[in-house]
Design a protein around this motif. Sequence first.
Motif, PDB file in Angstrom:
ATOM      1  N   PHE A  67      31.727 -28.698 -21.895  1.00 34.88           N
ATOM      2  CA  PHE A  67      32.825 -27.839 -22.343  1.00 34.88           C
ATOM      3  C   PHE A  67      33.076 -26.687 -21.367  1.00 34.88           C
ATOM      4  O   PHE A  67      34.206 -26.251 -21.192  1.00 34.88           O
ATOM      5  CB  PHE A  67      32.546 -27.301 -23.751  1.00 34.88           C
ATOM      6  N   GLN A  68      31.992 -26.193 -20.743  1.00 33.06           N
ATOM      7  CA  GLN A  68      32.128 -25.124 -19.741  1.00 33.06           C
ATOM      8  C   GLN A  68      32.943 -25.628 -18.550  1.00 33.06           C
ATOM      9  O   GLN A  68      33.872 -24.963 -18.075  1.00 33.06           O
ATOM     10  CB  GLN A  68      30.741 -24.666 -19.271  1.00 33.06           C
ATOM     11  N   THR A  69      32.592 -26.832 -18.085  1.00 28.84           N
ATOM     12  CA  THR A  69      33.325 -27.441 -16.965  1.00 28.84           C
ATOM     13  C   THR A  69      34.779 -27.695 -17.349  1.00 28.84           C
ATOM     14  O   THR A  69      35.698 -27.455 -16.563  1.00 28.84           O
ATOM     15  CB  THR A  69      32.655 -28.782 -16.560  1.00 28.84           C
ATOM     16  N   PHE A  70      34.990 -28.174 -18.574  1.00 24.61           N
ATOM     17  CA  PHE A  70      36.339 -28.445 -19.095  1.00 24.61           C
ATOM     18  C   PHE A  70      37.194 -27.176 -19.095  1.00 24.61           C
ATOM     19  O   PHE A  70      38.333 -27.166 -18.626  1.00 24.61           O
ATOM     20  CB  PHE A  70      36.225 -29.021 -20.505  1.00 24.61           C
ATOM     21  N   ALA A  71      36.619 -26.044 -19.605  1.00 23.24           N
ATOM     22  CA  ALA A  71      37.364 -24.776 -19.666  1.00 23.24           C
ATOM     23  C   ALA A  71      37.671 -24.253 -18.269  1.00 23.24           C
ATOM     24  O   ALA A  71      38.791 -23.792 -18.000  1.00 23.24           O
ATOM     25  CB  ALA A  71      36.570 -23.732 -20.455  1.00 23.24           C
ATOM     26  N   ASP A  72      36.685 -24.343 -17.362  1.00 25.42           N
ATOM     27  CA  ASP A  72      36.900 -23.867 -15.983  1.00 25.42           C
ATOM     28  C   ASP A  72      37.993 -24.663 -15.296  1.00 25.42           C
ATOM     29  O   ASP A  72      38.837 -24.103 -14.585  1.00 25.42           O
ATOM     30  CB  ASP A  72      35.597 -23.975 -15.174  1.00 25.42           C
ATOM     31  N   TYR A  73      37.976 -25.986 -15.520  1.00 24.45           N
ATOM     32  CA  TYR A  73      38.988 -26.833 -14.891  1.00 24.45           C
ATOM     33  C   TYR A  73      40.367 -26.596 -15.513  1.00 24.45           C
ATOM     34  O   TYR A  73      41.377 -26.531 -14.819  1.00 24.45           O
ATOM     35  CB  TYR A  73      38.601 -28.313 -15.019  1.00 24.45           C
ATOM     36  N   ASN A 126      34.403 -22.222 -25.171  1.00 23.40           N
ATOM     37  CA  ASN A 126      34.916 -22.986 -24.032  1.00 23.40           C
ATOM     38  C   ASN A 126      35.896 -24.067 -24.478  1.00 23.40           C
ATOM     39  O   ASN A 126      36.903 -24.321 -23.817  1.00 23.40           O
ATOM     40  CB  ASN A 126      33.760 -23.617 -23.250  1.00 23.40           C
ATOM     41  N   LEU A 127      35.604 -24.700 -25.612  1.00 22.77           N
ATOM     42  CA  LEU A 127      36.505 -25.725 -26.147  1.00 22.77           C
ATOM     43  C   LEU A 127      37.866 -25.107 -26.498  1.00 22.77           C
ATOM     44  O   LEU A 127      38.918 -25.635 -26.130  1.00 22.77           O
ATOM     45  CB  LEU A 127      35.887 -26.369 -27.396  1.00 22.77           C
ATOM     46  N   ILE A 128      37.842 -23.964 -27.191  1.00 23.07           N
ATOM     47  CA  ILE A 128      39.072 -23.280 -27.595  1.00 23.07           C
ATOM     48  C   ILE A 128      39.846 -22.794 -26.364  1.00 23.07           C
ATOM     49  O   ILE A 128      41.058 -22.982 -26.257  1.00 23.07           O
ATOM     50  CB  ILE A 128      38.746 -22.107 -28.548  1.00 23.07           C
ATOM     51  N   ASP A 129      39.109 -22.199 -25.422  1.00 21.72           N
ATOM     52  CA  ASP A 129      39.711 -21.684 -24.192  1.00 21.72           C
ATOM     53  C   ASP A 129      40.414 -22.799 -23.416  1.00 21.72           C
ATOM     54  O   ASP A 129      41.549 -22.650 -22.943  1.00 21.72           O
ATOM     55  CB  ASP A 129      38.599 -21.067 -23.333  1.00 21.72           C
ATOM     56  N   GLY A 130      39.723 -23.940 -23.306  1.00 24.76           N
ATOM     57  CA  GLY A 130      40.274 -25.068 -22.544  1.00 24.76           C
ATOM     58  C   GLY A 130      41.498 -25.686 -23.194  1.00 24.76           C
ATOM     59  O   GLY A 130      42.497 -25.965 -22.526  1.00 24.76           O
ATOM     60  N   THR A 131      41.443 -25.898 -24.517  1.00 26.59           N
ATOM     61  CA  THR A 131      42.593 -26.504 -25.214  1.00 26.59           C
ATOM     62  C   THR A 131      43.791 -25.563 -25.227  1.00 26.59           C
ATOM     63  O   THR A 131      44.940 -26.006 -25.165  1.00 26.59           O
ATOM     64  CB  THR A 131      42.232 -26.896 -26.664  1.00 26.59           C
TER      65      THR A 131
END
Length: 456
Positions: free
Chosen positions: A8-14, A419-424
């Motif tokens: 999820f950290q990688t997902f949010a950063d990307y 991170n999940l919320i940030d990314g979505t």
Amino acid sequence: METLDSIFQTFADYAWGLPLLIILIGGGLYLLVRSQFLPFRYFFHALNVLRGKYDDPNAPGEITHFQALSTALASTIGMGNIAGVAVAIHIGGPGAMFWMWISAIIGMSTKFFTCTLAIMFRGKDSNGDIQGGPMYFIMEGLGKSWKPLAVFFSICGLIGALPVFNVNQLKQAINFILLEPNGIEVTNTSNIIIGVVLVAITAIVILGGLDRISKTASKLVPSMVLLYFVLVMIILGVYIEEVPRYFALMFTDAFAANNYKGDSFLGGVVGGLILLGVRRGAFSNEAGIGTAPMAHGASKTNEPVREGLVAMLGPAIDTLVVCTLTALAILVTGVWQTSEANGVSLTAAAFNDAIPGYGNYLLLICIATFSISSLFTYSYYGTKCMSFLFGAHNKHYYNYFYIASIILGAITPLSMMLNLIDGTFALMAIPTMTATIILAPKVIKEMKAYAQRMRL
């Protein structure tokens, strides 16, 4: 769990990385050039619209232009303006602010287009009520075949609108500024009490629907910006001799990057500084994400362009005014060079330095007001997405889920959830900007027709 957290950290950063900036900044630049800077020519007309000169109580919609802007600003003026700016200066120095300004100017154009479309292509929910927002202008403007894009936006909106990040940051600010310095031990019990208080305040407002949300926001937002402005003016008054030097440094350091401590980008530190400033600006004013069109889409108006012009003022107030105030407070006090603090703690250090004894507590009032007003607005965004996906008769269920997540945000670190919320939240920009760029020629045509009608 650690593996999932890392994913999820990688997902949010990307999600908040270069591809998003290309969509937001590249798309915004395209809209700016494509419109030949038209929205900016009518800046003063936009101010007249905002103060109610053209309000029509019989026009379709639920709220006034001013309430729509206040509701949208309630979500954007928040921790990004206080903690986000501090992070940008901690890593990038004074020059980061210049690139945040550039992001805001481009964002003004993006907000104009997205919020004009929110009125141009309003749809109807399952109750037959008129609604606006990216999911509706995708369906009404591009056609039913584009429904998957509208559904994708709404699914991301359900998760992205959850208040866990806001609550988490507010809890940290209360613990850091109020509880710990006064010898009160921070425990799960104290965190639960904070969560329960936030739930009570939020529930009273959000269960009353958009009307109560917009009326509360229209009272809170102007007063909190004014209070913050006064506090920073006091700080700048204390350090008045430093203000011209640091204001000039925001411009010169933007191209020298002498104070940049982050990774280089496109072969240089200036590139890294640009990326940092633009990203922080986009995170702060949310232009192109698609949240503001949901608020502006409910405005009482028959003139799409008029609402777009009002919405355009959002990034100006959010980034050009509020973020600049935070940056100057941090810079002139010198805490950005003398303190190891970061985020909201760095801003608190600046306030405490200039206004000893009271500065922290006054800042906490601003932080609490910023964060709580954001809680009201994000619940509305979530119910709009819920209504689109599952029918208007089911939208109230989202509020219960939303209220439960406030407690969750208060009692746990939840980095994985954050991170999940940030990314979505970031992914909402893909359908919003795609539809906006495709429909841009229709907005420009409408803009020219409006200018002729109004003899602008």
